[in-house]
Design a protein around this motif. Structure first.
Motif, PDB file in Angstrom:
ATOM      1  N   ASP A 181       2.080   2.618   1.328  1.00 22.65           N
ATOM      2  CA  ASP A 181       2.431   3.615   0.312  1.00 22.65           C
ATOM      3  C   ASP A 181       3.471   3.065  -0.668  1.00 22.65           C
ATOM      4  O   ASP A 181       4.406   3.758  -1.067  1.00 22.65           O
ATOM      5  CB  ASP A 181       2.958   4.895   0.980  1.00 22.65           C
ATOM      6  N   ASP A 182       3.284   1.801  -1.055  1.00 26.25           N
ATOM      7  CA  ASP A 182       4.199   1.128  -1.981  1.00 26.25           C
ATOM      8  C   ASP A 182       3.665   1.292  -3.406  1.00 26.25           C
ATOM      9  O   ASP A 182       2.928   0.445  -3.915  1.00 26.25           O
ATOM     10  CB  ASP A 182       4.310  -0.353  -1.607  1.00 26.25           C
ATOM     11  N   GLU A 183       4.030   2.380  -4.051  1.00 29.50           N
ATOM     12  CA  GLU A 183       3.493   2.699  -5.372  1.00 29.50           C
ATOM     13  C   GLU A 183       3.924   1.693  -6.436  1.00 29.50           C
ATOM     14  O   GLU A 183       3.157   1.380  -7.351  1.00 29.50           O
ATOM     15  CB  GLU A 183       3.923   4.106  -5.788  1.00 29.50           C
ATOM     16  N   ALA A 184       5.143   1.183  -6.339  1.00 28.79           N
ATOM     17  CA  ALA A 184       5.642   0.243  -7.345  1.00 28.79           C
ATOM     18  C   ALA A 184       4.823  -1.047  -7.343  1.00 28.79           C
ATOM     19  O   ALA A 184       4.415  -1.545  -8.402  1.00 28.79           O
ATOM     20  CB  ALA A 184       7.116  -0.062  -7.091  1.00 28.79           C
ATOM     21  N   THR A 185       4.574  -1.584  -6.149  1.00 28.83           N
ATOM     22  CA  THR A 185       3.784  -2.811  -6.053  1.00 28.83           C
ATOM     23  C   THR A 185       2.351  -2.570  -6.499  1.00 28.83           C
ATOM     24  O   THR A 185       1.761  -3.383  -7.224  1.00 28.83           O
ATOM     25  CB  THR A 185       3.794  -3.347  -4.612  1.00 28.83           C
ATOM     26  N   LEU A 186       1.782  -1.443  -6.083  1.00 29.04           N
ATOM     27  CA  LEU A 186       0.410  -1.122  -6.472  1.00 29.04           C
ATOM     28  C   LEU A 186       0.290  -1.032  -7.990  1.00 29.04           C
ATOM     29  O   LEU A 186      -0.636  -1.592  -8.590  1.00 29.04           O
ATOM     30  CB  LEU A 186      -0.019   0.196  -5.832  1.00 29.04           C
ATOM     31  N   HIS A 187       1.230  -0.360  -8.628  1.00 25.15           N
ATOM     32  CA  HIS A 187       1.208  -0.222 -10.084  1.00 25.15           C
ATOM     33  C   HIS A 187       1.314  -1.589 -10.757  1.00 25.15           C
ATOM     34  O   HIS A 187       0.592  -1.877 -11.718  1.00 25.15           O
ATOM     35  CB  HIS A 187       2.362   0.669 -10.538  1.00 25.15           C
ATOM     36  N   ALA A 188       2.199  -2.448 -10.246  1.00 29.59           N
ATOM     37  CA  ALA A 188       2.400  -3.764 -10.852  1.00 29.59           C
ATOM     38  C   ALA A 188       1.147  -4.629 -10.737  1.00 29.59           C
ATOM     39  O   ALA A 188       0.753  -5.308 -11.695  1.00 29.59           O
ATOM     40  CB  ALA A 188       3.588  -4.461 -10.193  1.00 29.59           C
ATOM     41  N   VAL A 189       0.507  -4.609  -9.566  1.00 24.76           N
ATOM     42  CA  VAL A 189      -0.690  -5.431  -9.366  1.00 24.76           C
ATOM     43  C   VAL A 189      -1.843  -4.919 -10.225  1.00 24.76           C
ATOM     44  O   VAL A 189      -2.563  -5.706 -10.853  1.00 24.76           O
ATOM     45  CB  VAL A 189      -1.095  -5.458  -7.880  1.00 24.76           C
ATOM     46  N   LEU A 190      -2.021  -3.613 -10.284  1.00 23.79           N
ATOM     47  CA  LEU A 190      -3.103  -3.056 -11.097  1.00 23.79           C
ATOM     48  C   LEU A 190      -2.874  -3.330 -12.581  1.00 23.79           C
ATOM     49  O   LEU A 190      -3.823  -3.589 -13.328  1.00 23.79           O
ATOM     50  CB  LEU A 190      -3.237  -1.555 -10.846  1.00 23.79           C
TER      51      LEU A 190
END
Length: 241
Positions: A181-190
Protein backbone atom coordinates in the motif's frame (compact mmCIF):
# COMPACT_ATOMS: atom_id res chain seq x y z
CA UNK A 1 15.53 34.99 -33.67
CA UNK A 2 12.73 34.52 -31.14
CA UNK A 3 13.93 33.35 -27.73
CA UNK A 4 12.46 29.98 -26.62
CA UNK A 5 9.58 30.26 -24.16
CA UNK A 6 10.71 27.17 -22.22
CA UNK A 7 13.32 27.89 -19.55
CA UNK A 8 15.57 25.21 -18.03
CA UNK A 9 17.95 25.40 -15.08
CA UNK A 10 21.16 23.38 -15.51
CA UNK A 11 23.26 22.82 -12.39
CA UNK A 12 26.80 21.65 -13.24
CA UNK A 13 30.15 22.78 -11.83
CA UNK A 14 32.47 21.43 -14.55
CA UNK A 15 32.75 24.02 -17.37
CA UNK A 16 33.22 21.49 -20.16
CA UNK A 17 30.28 19.36 -19.02
CA UNK A 18 28.17 22.46 -18.52
CA UNK A 19 28.88 23.65 -22.07
CA UNK A 20 28.02 20.24 -23.52
CA UNK A 21 24.81 19.83 -21.52
CA UNK A 22 23.73 23.40 -22.20
CA UNK A 23 24.11 22.93 -25.95
CA UNK A 24 22.05 19.74 -25.80
CA UNK A 25 19.29 21.33 -23.72
CA UNK A 26 19.09 24.35 -26.01
CA UNK A 27 17.90 21.94 -28.71
CA UNK A 28 14.71 21.22 -26.69
CA UNK A 29 14.35 24.18 -27.62
CA UNK A 30 14.89 26.02 -24.34
CA UNK A 31 16.59 28.98 -22.77
CA UNK A 32 19.16 27.50 -20.36
CA UNK A 33 20.34 29.11 -17.12
CA UNK A 34 23.53 27.59 -15.68
CA UNK A 35 24.51 27.37 -12.01
CA UNK A 36 27.87 26.01 -10.86
CA UNK A 37 27.04 25.39 -7.21
CA UNK A 38 24.18 24.78 -4.79
CA UNK A 39 23.84 28.37 -3.65
CA UNK A 40 23.58 29.72 -7.18
CA UNK A 41 21.14 26.96 -8.13
CA UNK A 42 18.82 27.80 -5.25
CA UNK A 43 18.93 31.49 -6.10
CA UNK A 44 18.17 30.97 -9.79
CA UNK A 45 15.41 28.45 -9.10
CA UNK A 46 13.67 30.79 -6.67
CA UNK A 47 13.86 33.82 -8.95
CA UNK A 48 13.01 32.39 -12.36
CA UNK A 49 10.12 30.40 -13.79
CA UNK A 50 11.83 27.21 -14.95
CA UNK A 51 9.96 24.36 -16.60
CA UNK A 52 12.70 21.86 -15.67
CA UNK A 53 15.72 21.55 -13.38
CA UNK A 54 18.69 19.38 -14.47
CA UNK A 55 20.87 19.00 -11.38
CA UNK A 56 24.31 17.46 -10.82
CA UNK A 57 24.30 15.03 -7.90
CA UNK A 58 27.72 16.19 -6.62
CA UNK A 59 28.56 19.89 -6.36
CA UNK A 60 31.39 21.84 -4.70
CA UNK A 61 29.17 23.04 -1.85
CA UNK A 62 26.76 20.15 -1.43
CA UNK A 63 24.59 17.48 -3.02
CA UNK A 64 21.99 17.78 -5.72
CA UNK A 65 19.38 15.99 -3.64
CA UNK A 66 19.81 18.58 -0.89
CA UNK A 67 19.24 21.37 -3.41
CA UNK A 68 16.05 19.67 -4.52
CA UNK A 69 14.90 19.14 -0.93
CA UNK A 70 15.40 22.82 -0.13
CA UNK A 71 13.46 23.93 -3.19
CA UNK A 72 10.64 21.48 -2.49
CA UNK A 73 10.45 22.76 1.09
CA UNK A 74 10.05 26.25 -0.36
CA UNK A 75 6.98 25.06 -2.25
CA UNK A 76 8.52 24.78 -5.73
CA UNK A 77 7.25 21.81 -7.74
CA UNK A 78 9.30 22.07 -10.94
CA UNK A 79 10.19 18.59 -12.30
CA UNK A 80 13.84 17.65 -11.88
CA UNK A 81 16.36 15.30 -13.49
CA UNK A 82 19.61 14.29 -11.79
CA UNK A 83 22.89 13.63 -13.59
CA UNK A 84 25.90 11.93 -12.07
CA UNK A 85 29.09 10.07 -12.91
CA UNK A 86 28.37 7.56 -10.14
CA UNK A 87 27.15 4.16 -11.33
CA UNK A 88 26.17 2.63 -8.00
CA UNK A 89 22.54 1.50 -7.97
CA UNK A 90 22.13 2.58 -4.35
CA UNK A 91 22.94 6.18 -5.20
CA UNK A 92 20.56 6.17 -8.16
CA UNK A 93 17.80 4.80 -5.94
CA UNK A 94 18.50 7.50 -3.35
CA UNK A 95 18.22 10.23 -5.99
CA UNK A 96 14.94 8.82 -7.28
CA UNK A 97 13.63 8.58 -3.72
CA UNK A 98 14.59 12.23 -3.24
CA UNK A 99 12.17 13.17 -5.99
CA UNK A 100 14.15 13.21 -9.24
CA UNK A 101 12.18 11.88 -12.21
CA UNK A 102 15.24 10.25 -13.73
CA UNK A 103 18.95 9.75 -13.08
CA UNK A 104 21.27 10.18 -16.07
CA UNK A 105 24.75 8.67 -15.86
CA UNK A 106 27.70 10.61 -17.31
CA UNK A 107 29.27 10.46 -19.78
CA UNK A 108 26.06 10.63 -21.78
CA UNK A 109 25.18 11.59 -25.32
CA UNK A 110 23.44 14.77 -26.40
CA UNK A 111 20.48 12.66 -27.55
CA UNK A 112 20.14 11.10 -24.09
CA UNK A 113 19.89 14.43 -22.27
CA UNK A 114 17.68 15.89 -25.00
CA UNK A 115 15.31 12.92 -24.90
CA UNK A 116 15.12 12.92 -21.10
CA UNK A 117 14.37 16.64 -21.03
CA UNK A 118 11.66 16.39 -23.67
CA UNK A 119 10.00 13.52 -21.81
CA UNK A 120 10.07 15.44 -18.53
CA UNK A 121 8.58 18.46 -20.29
CA UNK A 122 5.86 16.28 -21.88
CA UNK A 123 6.96 17.33 -25.36
CA UNK A 124 6.47 13.82 -26.69
CA UNK A 125 2.76 13.29 -27.14
CA UNK A 126 1.50 9.90 -26.07
CA UNK A 127 0.32 7.80 -29.03
CA UNK A 128 -2.66 6.68 -26.95
CA UNK A 129 -5.89 8.65 -26.78
CA UNK A 130 -7.07 9.36 -23.26
CA UNK A 131 -9.85 6.76 -23.14
CA UNK A 132 -8.71 4.14 -25.64
CA UNK A 133 -9.66 0.60 -24.44
CA UNK A 134 -6.57 -1.35 -23.46
CA UNK A 135 -7.50 -4.39 -25.55
CA UNK A 136 -7.94 -2.22 -28.66
CA UNK A 137 -4.42 -0.81 -28.50
CA UNK A 138 -1.56 -2.55 -30.34
CA UNK A 139 1.32 -3.77 -28.19
CA UNK A 140 3.92 -1.78 -30.12
CA UNK A 141 3.72 1.12 -32.58
CA UNK A 142 6.87 1.86 -34.60
CA UNK A 143 5.35 4.92 -36.29
CA UNK A 144 4.81 6.91 -33.09
CA UNK A 145 8.19 5.87 -31.66
CA UNK A 146 10.08 6.83 -34.82
CA UNK A 147 8.23 10.14 -34.97
CA UNK A 148 9.41 10.96 -31.44
CA UNK A 149 13.00 10.13 -32.41
CA UNK A 150 13.05 11.96 -35.74
CA UNK A 151 13.11 8.69 -37.67
CA UNK A 152 16.22 7.25 -36.00
CA UNK A 153 15.49 3.50 -35.94
CA UNK A 154 18.78 2.53 -34.29
CA UNK A 155 18.04 4.97 -31.46
CA UNK A 156 14.52 3.56 -31.15
CA UNK A 157 15.84 0.00 -30.86
CA UNK A 158 18.46 1.01 -28.29
CA UNK A 159 15.89 2.84 -26.17
CA UNK A 160 13.49 -0.07 -26.40
CA UNK A 161 16.18 -2.37 -25.00
CA UNK A 162 16.70 0.01 -22.10
CA UNK A 163 12.95 0.29 -21.60
CA UNK A 164 12.46 -3.48 -21.53
CA UNK A 165 15.22 -3.91 -18.96
CA UNK A 166 13.66 -1.17 -16.82
CA UNK A 167 10.17 -2.61 -17.27
CA UNK A 168 11.18 -5.84 -15.56
CA UNK A 169 12.28 -4.01 -12.42
CA UNK A 170 9.37 -1.54 -12.56
CA UNK A 171 6.89 -4.41 -12.80
CA UNK A 172 8.31 -5.81 -9.55
CA UNK A 173 8.27 -2.34 -7.97
CA UNK A 174 4.58 -1.91 -8.85
CA UNK A 175 3.69 -5.31 -7.38
CA UNK A 176 5.56 -4.50 -4.16
CA UNK A 177 3.95 -1.07 -3.92
CA UNK A 178 0.47 -2.56 -4.31
CA UNK A 179 1.19 -5.25 -1.71
CA UNK A 180 2.52 -2.74 0.85
CA UNK A 181 0.00 0.00 0.00
CA UNK A 182 2.87 2.35 -0.90
CA UNK A 183 0.99 5.00 -2.87
CA UNK A 184 4.00 7.31 -3.29
CA UNK A 185 6.14 4.64 -4.93
CA UNK A 186 3.26 3.43 -7.08
CA UNK A 187 2.57 6.97 -8.31
CA UNK A 188 6.26 7.56 -9.09
CA UNK A 189 6.66 4.32 -11.06
CA UNK A 190 3.46 4.83 -13.04
CA UNK A 191 4.51 8.40 -13.85
CA UNK A 192 7.82 7.16 -15.21
CA UNK A 193 6.14 4.39 -17.19
CA UNK A 194 3.57 6.74 -18.67
CA UNK A 195 6.33 8.86 -20.20
CA UNK A 196 8.62 6.08 -21.36
CA UNK A 197 5.84 3.92 -22.84
CA UNK A 198 4.79 6.64 -25.24
CA UNK A 199 8.40 7.40 -26.08
CA UNK A 200 9.20 3.84 -27.25
CA UNK A 201 5.79 3.11 -28.77
CA UNK A 202 4.61 0.59 -26.13
CA UNK A 203 1.03 1.60 -26.84
CA UNK A 204 -0.98 -1.06 -25.02
CA UNK A 205 1.11 -0.70 -21.88
CA UNK A 206 0.66 3.07 -22.05
CA UNK A 207 -3.12 2.57 -22.13
CA UNK A 208 -2.89 0.06 -19.27
CA UNK A 209 -0.90 2.52 -17.15
CA UNK A 210 -3.49 5.23 -17.76
CA UNK A 211 -6.29 2.84 -16.79
CA UNK A 212 -4.42 1.59 -13.71
CA UNK A 213 -3.73 5.13 -12.49
CA UNK A 214 -7.46 5.85 -12.53
CA UNK A 215 -8.41 2.73 -10.55
CA UNK A 216 -8.01 1.32 -7.07
CA UNK A 217 -4.50 -0.13 -6.87
CA UNK A 218 -5.49 -3.64 -5.76
CA UNK A 219 -8.25 -4.10 -8.34
CA UNK A 220 -6.34 -2.42 -11.17
CA UNK A 221 -3.03 -4.21 -10.75
CA UNK A 222 -3.87 -7.61 -12.39
CA UNK A 223 -4.83 -6.06 -15.75
CA UNK A 224 -1.73 -3.86 -15.74
CA UNK A 225 0.53 -6.79 -14.87
CA UNK A 226 -0.94 -8.90 -17.67
CA UNK A 227 -0.18 -6.21 -20.26
CA UNK A 228 3.32 -5.72 -18.82
CA UNK A 229 3.93 -9.46 -19.26
CA UNK A 230 2.62 -9.33 -22.85
CA UNK A 231 4.85 -6.35 -23.62
CA UNK A 232 7.92 -8.21 -22.40
CA UNK A 233 6.98 -11.48 -24.10
CA UNK A 234 6.39 -9.88 -27.50
CA UNK A 235 9.26 -7.41 -27.50
CA UNK A 236 10.16 -6.12 -30.99
CA UNK A 237 13.89 -6.16 -30.20
CA UNK A 238 16.33 -8.60 -28.64
CA UNK A 239 17.06 -7.30 -25.14
CA UNK A 240 20.67 -8.40 -25.46
CA UNK A 241 21.13 -6.32 -28.61
Amino acid sequence: MTEPSTRVLLVEDDPVSAAFLRAALERVPARVDVAGNCARARALARNADHALWVIDAHLPDGRGEDVLATLRAAGLTTPAIAHTAAREAEQHERLLAAGFLEVLVKPLSASEILSAARIALNLYASPVRANVPVDDAPLWDDVSALDALLGDRSHMDALRRLFLADLRSMRVAVANAVETDDEATLHAVLHRLRASCGFVGAVRLCAAVQQFAAQDAVSGWPAFDLVAAQTLAQAPVDEEG
